[in-house]
Design a protein around this motif. Sequence first.
Motif, PDB file in Angstrom:
ATOM      1  N   UNK A  56      30.613  36.477  43.022  1.00  0.00           N
ATOM      2  CA  UNK A  56      31.026  35.168  43.523  1.00  0.00           C
ATOM      3  C   UNK A  56      31.140  34.219  42.342  1.00  0.00           C
ATOM      4  N   UNK A  57      30.628  32.987  42.508  1.00  0.00           N
ATOM      5  CA  UNK A  57      30.780  31.972  41.457  1.00  0.00           C
ATOM      6  C   UNK A  57      29.413  31.600  40.881  1.00  0.00           C
ATOM      7  N   UNK A  58      29.372  31.363  39.588  1.00  0.00           N
ATOM      8  CA  UNK A  58      28.130  30.972  38.914  1.00  0.00           C
ATOM      9  C   UNK A  58      28.076  31.655  37.562  1.00  0.00           C
ATOM     10  N   UNK A  59      27.042  31.356  36.767  1.00  0.00           N
ATOM     11  CA  UNK A  59      26.908  32.053  35.477  1.00  0.00           C
ATOM     12  C   UNK A  59      26.783  33.547  35.745  1.00  0.00           C
ATOM     13  N   UNK A  60      25.973  33.918  36.758  1.00  0.00           N
ATOM     14  CA  UNK A  60      25.812  35.340  37.099  1.00  0.00           C
ATOM     15  C   UNK A  60      27.125  35.908  37.611  1.00  0.00           C
ATOM     16  N   UNK A  61      27.872  35.097  38.323  1.00  0.00           N
ATOM     17  CA  UNK A  61      29.149  35.536  38.888  1.00  0.00           C
ATOM     18  C   UNK A  61      30.185  35.871  37.834  1.00  0.00           C
ATOM     19  N   UNK A  62      29.931  35.481  36.583  1.00  0.00           N
ATOM     20  CA  UNK A  62      30.874  35.813  35.513  1.00  0.00           C
ATOM     21  C   UNK A  62      30.857  37.303  35.190  1.00  0.00           C
ATOM     22  N   UNK A  63      29.818  37.992  35.648  1.00  0.00           N
ATOM     23  CA  UNK A  63      29.655  39.396  35.278  1.00  0.00           C
ATOM     24  C   UNK A  63      30.909  40.219  35.611  1.00  0.00           C
ATOM     25  N   UNK A  64      31.477  39.996  36.799  1.00  0.00           N
ATOM     26  CA  UNK A  64      32.645  40.803  37.202  1.00  0.00           C
ATOM     27  C   UNK A  64      33.760  40.714  36.166  1.00  0.00           C
ATOM     28  N   UNK A  65      33.942  39.527  35.614  1.00  0.00           N
ATOM     29  CA  UNK A  65      35.038  39.323  34.670  1.00  0.00           C
ATOM     30  C   UNK A  65      34.832  40.016  33.333  1.00  0.00           C
ATOM     31  N   UNK A  66      33.595  40.347  33.012  1.00  0.00           N
ATOM     32  CA  UNK A  66      33.315  40.957  31.710  1.00  0.00           C
ATOM     33  C   UNK A  66      33.299  42.482  31.737  1.00  0.00           C
ATOM     34  N   UNK A  67      33.383  43.049  32.958  1.00  0.00           N
ATOM     35  CA  UNK A  67      33.256  44.508  33.056  1.00  0.00           C
ATOM     36  C   UNK A  67      34.629  45.149  33.188  1.00  0.00           C
ATOM     37  N   UNK A  68      34.842  46.182  32.415  1.00  0.00           N
ATOM     38  CA  UNK A  68      36.157  46.816  32.384  1.00  0.00           C
ATOM     39  C   UNK A  68      36.289  47.933  33.429  1.00  0.00           C
ATOM     40  N   UNK A  69      36.060  47.550  34.694  1.00  0.00           N
ATOM     41  CA  UNK A  69      36.382  48.445  35.820  1.00  0.00           C
ATOM     42  C   UNK A  69      37.146  47.537  36.778  1.00  0.00           C
ATOM     43  N   UNK A  70      37.574  48.047  37.934  1.00  0.00           N
ATOM     44  CA  UNK A  70      38.201  47.147  38.895  1.00  0.00           C
ATOM     45  C   UNK A  70      37.146  46.130  39.318  1.00  0.00           C
ATOM     46  N   UNK A  71      37.372  44.872  39.005  1.00  0.00           N
ATOM     47  CA  UNK A  71      36.345  43.879  39.319  1.00  0.00           C
ATOM     48  C   UNK A  71      37.001  42.628  39.885  1.00  0.00           C
ATOM     49  N   UNK A  72      36.254  41.941  40.735  1.00  0.00           N
ATOM     50  CA  UNK A  72      36.820  40.826  41.485  1.00  0.00           C
ATOM     51  C   UNK A  72      35.896  39.622  41.395  1.00  0.00           C
ATOM     52  N   UNK A  73      36.433  38.526  40.933  1.00  0.00           N
ATOM     53  CA  UNK A  73      35.687  37.269  40.830  1.00  0.00           C
ATOM     54  C   UNK A  73      36.137  36.467  42.050  1.00  0.00           C
ATOM     55  N   UNK A  74      35.314  36.459  43.085  1.00  0.00           N
ATOM     56  CA  UNK A  74      35.773  35.894  44.367  1.00  0.00           C
ATOM     57  C   UNK A  74      35.283  34.453  44.523  1.00  0.00           C
ATOM     58  N   UNK A  75      35.513  33.870  45.689  1.00  0.00           N
ATOM     59  CA  UNK A  75      35.088  32.483  45.909  1.00  0.00           C
ATOM     60  C   UNK A  75      33.572  32.408  46.124  1.00  0.00           C
ATOM     61  N   UNK A  76      33.034  31.197  45.994  1.00  0.00           N
ATOM     62  CA  UNK A  76      31.584  30.989  46.042  1.00  0.00           C
ATOM     63  C   UNK A  76      30.996  31.454  47.387  1.00  0.00           C
ATOM     64  N   UNK A  77      30.034  32.365  47.312  1.00  0.00           N
ATOM     65  CA  UNK A  77      29.337  32.834  48.523  1.00  0.00           C
ATOM     66  C   UNK A  77      30.058  33.918  49.291  1.00  0.00           C
ATOM     67  N   UNK A  78      31.222  34.340  48.813  1.00  0.00           N
ATOM     68  CA  UNK A  78      32.016  35.268  49.619  1.00  0.00           C
ATOM     69  C   UNK A  78      32.148  36.656  48.991  1.00  0.00           C
ATOM     70  N   UNK A  79      31.283  36.972  48.058  1.00  0.00           N
ATOM     71  CA  UNK A  79      31.372  38.287  47.413  1.00  0.00           C
ATOM     72  C   UNK A  79      31.080  39.405  48.422  1.00  0.00           C
ATOM     73  N   UNK A  80      30.096  39.188  49.298  1.00  0.00           N
ATOM     74  CA  UNK A  80      29.696  40.262  50.228  1.00  0.00           C
ATOM     75  C   UNK A  80      30.797  40.565  51.254  1.00  0.00           C
ATOM     76  N   UNK A  81      31.378  39.560  51.933  1.00  0.00           N
ATOM     77  CA  UNK A  81      32.482  39.920  52.850  1.00  0.00           C
ATOM     78  C   UNK A  81      33.661  40.566  52.128  1.00  0.00           C
TER      79      UNK A  81
END
Length: 292
Positions: A56-81
């Motif tokens: 989702x969103x936040x400093x921790x949420x940046x993780x998806x963007x740094x990993x070289x696999x299919x990764x998704x930086x989604x909207x705040x609070x909506x990573x699980x759905x």
Amino acid sequence: MLEKPDMLHPLDEYVREERMPHIWCSGCGLGVALNVFLNTLVNTGTPKNKIAVVSGIGCSGRIAGYINVDSFHTTHGRAIPFATGLKLARPDLTVIVFSGEGDLIAIGGNHFIHAARRNVDITVICVNNSNYGMTGGQASPTTPLNAITSSTPYGNFAFPMSLPYLAAASGAVYVSRWTVYHARQLELSMRKAILKQGFSFLEIISPCPTLYARNNKIGSGLDMMKFYQKNTLTDHKAQLKDINIVRKEKIVVGNFVDIKRSSYLGLTTERRSNTMQKGKVFKMAEEERDRH
Ligand SMILES: Cc1ncc(C[n+]2csc(CCOP(=O)(O)OP(=O)(O)O)c2C)c(N)n1
Ligand code: SF4
């Protein structure tokens, strides 16, 4: 001119080099969390094209963007759905949600409890740094009582939540908590959580030296690591309702839950095949009726 070697580090192929330098402050625990996670991905042996990471969103949420696999930086609070939909559409993927407690438990709290209740086949890794780091250090659902944050300058008077208790009560089949100091235990738990079928949850206690530690005069990221080293208690059988994090007191860590329960994907597949079977039986009955 010096030639650039193909690979500088065994984890290089898992990092999106073009996204460097990262945004994290020095002494932040997120680097350790990412490193342990990447090692786990390598060690589980899952092919890179079968892994999807959702944040989702936040400093921790940046993780998806740094990993070289299919990764998704989604909207705040909506990573699980988002991850749930992904897993249902592509059951062959290993879907991992990696985000902060503000994202997953505050704004995304409802999604968290219902995905655990349904036992959706995903792994949720939550980095708990006791505050909303990205937006200036406001109090989060895990901020300890009396802690100073930018939104609680006179001390937090809202009771914090025990995330393992919430996850277990909601129905998660695997629940554990470690700090970033416990890199080895963390990796073993991550591995188990990722390989487990159903909703698995891993909480990582991590320092936010820039905001949480500074506001509470705890010192640097290294000081917080030393605090974790001296002030954690491993208790795999801990009463989860009693393991809230209390300022300056010992943090209980461990692998708390590892149970079996029908998973959402298993049940939907079973239901679909039963319905198809039923369809077949009805069709046979109809043919039988038509013959007489
Ligand atoms: C709908 C919405 N509301 C609020 C925000 C602002 N916002 C961005 S990150 C964040 C909190 C993140 O906290 P946490 O998940 O704990 O992550 P950390 O930065 O501490 O790692 C908030 C409130 C937003 N981006 N979108
Ligand atoms: S603000 Fe806190 S959580 Fe965010 S990068 Fe800096 S130290 Fe890490």
